[in-house]
Scaffold this motif. Structure first.
Motif, PDB file in Angstrom:
ATOM      1  N   LYS A   1      46.080  35.344  35.390  1.00 14.51           N
ATOM      2  CA  LYS A   1      45.116  35.512  36.334  1.00 14.51           C
ATOM      3  C   LYS A   1      45.403  36.442  37.457  1.00 14.51           C
ATOM      4  O   LYS A   1      44.487  37.474  37.765  1.00 14.51           O
ATOM      5  CB  LYS A   1      44.517  34.172  36.853  1.00 14.51           C
TER       6      LYS A   1
ATOM      7  N   SER B   1      43.762  40.347  37.864  1.00 16.99           N
ATOM      8  CA  SER B   1      42.801  40.687  39.250  1.00 16.99           C
ATOM      9  C   SER B   1      44.087  41.596  40.378  1.00 16.99           C
ATOM     10  O   SER B   1      43.367  41.905  41.125  1.00 16.99           O
ATOM     11  CB  SER B   1      42.844  39.464  39.672  1.00 16.99           C
TER      12      SER B   1
ATOM     13  N   VAL C   1      39.310  42.167  41.446  1.00 15.47           N
ATOM     14  CA  VAL C   1      39.365  40.895  42.016  1.00 15.47           C
ATOM     15  C   VAL C   1      38.182  40.141  42.444  1.00 15.47           C
ATOM     16  O   VAL C   1      37.889  38.860  42.351  1.00 15.47           O
ATOM     17  CB  VAL C   1      40.509  40.720  43.296  1.00 15.47           C
TER      18      VAL C   1
ATOM     19  N   PHE D   1      35.712  36.016  41.519  1.00 17.00           N
ATOM     20  CA  PHE D   1      34.893  35.067  42.658  1.00 17.00           C
ATOM     21  C   PHE D   1      33.364  34.692  42.019  1.00 17.00           C
ATOM     22  O   PHE D   1      32.554  33.829  42.428  1.00 17.00           O
ATOM     23  CB  PHE D   1      34.855  35.762  43.952  1.00 17.00           C
TER      24      PHE D   1
ATOM     25  N   MET E   1      37.122  29.185  46.005  1.00 16.41           N
ATOM     26  CA  MET E   1      38.138  30.440  45.941  1.00 16.41           C
ATOM     27  C   MET E   1      38.620  30.633  44.350  1.00 16.41           C
ATOM     28  O   MET E   1      40.026  30.651  44.212  1.00 16.41           O
ATOM     29  CB  MET E   1      39.512  29.883  46.845  1.00 16.41           C
ATOM     30  N   THR E   2      37.790  30.772  43.491  1.00 22.30           N
ATOM     31  CA  THR E   2      37.950  31.080  42.158  1.00 22.30           C
ATOM     32  C   THR E   2      38.582  29.935  41.309  1.00 22.30           C
ATOM     33  O   THR E   2      39.188  30.198  40.293  1.00 22.30           O
ATOM     34  CB  THR E   2      38.851  32.221  42.074  1.00 22.30           C
TER      35      THR E   2
ATOM     36  N   GLU F   1      42.164  39.664  47.166  1.00 21.31           N
ATOM     37  CA  GLU F   1      43.281  38.903  46.315  1.00 21.31           C
ATOM     38  C   GLU F   1      44.201  37.838  47.123  1.00 21.31           C
ATOM     39  O   GLU F   1      44.656  37.129  46.492  1.00 21.31           O
ATOM     40  CB  GLU F   1      44.131  40.038  45.778  1.00 21.31           C
TER      41      GLU F   1
ATOM     42  N   MET G   1      42.354  34.712  47.048  1.00 23.74           N
ATOM     43  CA  MET G   1      42.422  34.124  45.691  1.00 23.74           C
ATOM     44  C   MET G   1      43.891  33.343  45.302  1.00 23.74           C
ATOM     45  O   MET G   1      43.898  32.321  44.934  1.00 23.74           O
ATOM     46  CB  MET G   1      42.036  35.123  44.571  1.00 23.74           C
ATOM     47  N   LYS G   2      45.022  34.227  45.692  1.00 24.79           N
ATOM     48  CA  LYS G   2      46.239  33.689  45.469  1.00 24.79           C
ATOM     49  C   LYS G   2      46.461  32.492  46.286  1.00 24.79           C
ATOM     50  O   LYS G   2      47.195  31.623  45.918  1.00 24.79           O
ATOM     51  CB  LYS G   2      47.350  34.863  45.427  1.00 24.79           C
TER      52      LYS G   2
ATOM     53  N   ASP H   1      44.852  29.332  44.757  1.00 22.23           N
ATOM     54  CA  ASP H   1      45.705  29.213  43.510  1.00 22.23           C
ATOM     55  C   ASP H   1      47.087  28.591  43.924  1.00 22.23           C
ATOM     56  O   ASP H   1      47.542  27.392  43.207  1.00 22.23           O
ATOM     57  CB  ASP H   1      46.138  30.226  42.548  1.00 22.23           C
TER      58      ASP H   1
END
Length: 264
Positions: A66, A70, A78, A82, A97-98, A198, A201-202, A205
């Motif tokens: 992922k 992205s 990226v 979403f 958040m994805t 990005e 998102m990270k 994760d």
């Protein structure tokens, strides 16, 4: 004429996602068989830990792919992550958040703890010790704080959409002969926004991965298998229900009760 166009990162990821979900489904019978029967003796803990390691590696592979797909610096989109078209509308509706929200994992553990003598996976989840309970609550508080930080970062990205650069772009758009400069400013602004998204998102994760790691460290191997089994069922059932609303695909997994209720 056939096209040799190389698929974009997000296109390749869409194909990977389907295969990853199929792989997740393959783990379900392993979790069910590992969780059936009486509590395992000490010499069986190694088998359970090995299964946990394999499934957590499967989750880590998902995030590795992922992040690569992205990556703004590598030409990834990226923003698409979403609202990913490879997920069903139902999956997107429950996305945080994805991905799945970390607090959901604690609700799963709470549901399993509420029925310690019964389990959808055969073996009872077992009584959580006082030390384990304290560890779960400490982790819950830390992850809630981490969630708040990610949400705060997301809010800053949204506010940034209306910062002075965007205001200046609006002014330029109203003047003649500035199209080229405006296009360049838009490109720069989108790159900066993409880098910020990005990071968001990270961040989400990382909270998910920390939650998995933290809970599995607190729980016993048998409890860890029960927890991962419940999480697997939730993800598969969510996808199944989403697909049923738009297609006639067969169910991915039979309904499995958790804590006396069907999940999700």
């Amino acid at each position: 004429m056939s096209s040799d166009r190389k698929p974009r990162p997000e296109e390749a990821f869409a194909d990977f996602f389907g295969k990853w979900m199929s792989g997740l489904q393959d783990y379900l019978p392993l979790l069910l068989s590992a969780s059936s029967g009486p509590d395992p003796p000490e010499d069986q803990d190694h088998h359970l830990r090995a299964l946990i390691a394999r499934l957590t590696a499967h989750h880590k592979q998902y995030y590795t792919e992922k992040w690569a797909a992205s990556s703004v610096s590598k030409g990834g989109n990226v923003f698409l992550f979403f609202s990913p078209p490879w997920m069903t509308p139902l999956e997107r509706a429950y996305s945080w958040m994805t991905g799945w929200k970390p607090s959901m994992a604690f609700k799963l553990v709470d549901a399993l703890r509420a029925a310690p003598t019964s389990s959808p996976f055969g073996r009872p989840f077992g009584i959580v010790s006082e030390e384990q309970a304290k560890g779960i609550e400490r982790l819950r508080a830390r992850m809630r704080h981490e969630e708040d930080k990610v949400e705060g970062d997301m809010e800053r990205q949204q506010v940034g959409m209306a910062d002075r650069k965007m205001v200046e772009l609006a002014r330029m758009a109203s003047r003649e002969g500035t199209e080229g400069e405006a296009d360049r400013m838009v490109e720069v602004a989108m790159v900066e926004l993409g880098a910020g998204m990005e990071r968001v998102m990270k961040g989400g994760d990382c909270v998910r991965l920390k939650t998995l790691k933290g809970l599995l460290e607190v729980l016993s191997p048998a409890q860890g298998v029960g927890f991962l089994g419940s999480l697997t069922v939730v993800l598969l059932r969510m996808r199944e229900k989403g697909l049923k609303r738009s297609t006639s695909c067969p169910p991915l997994v039979a309904a499995v009760p958790v804590g006396g209720e069907l999940l999700p």
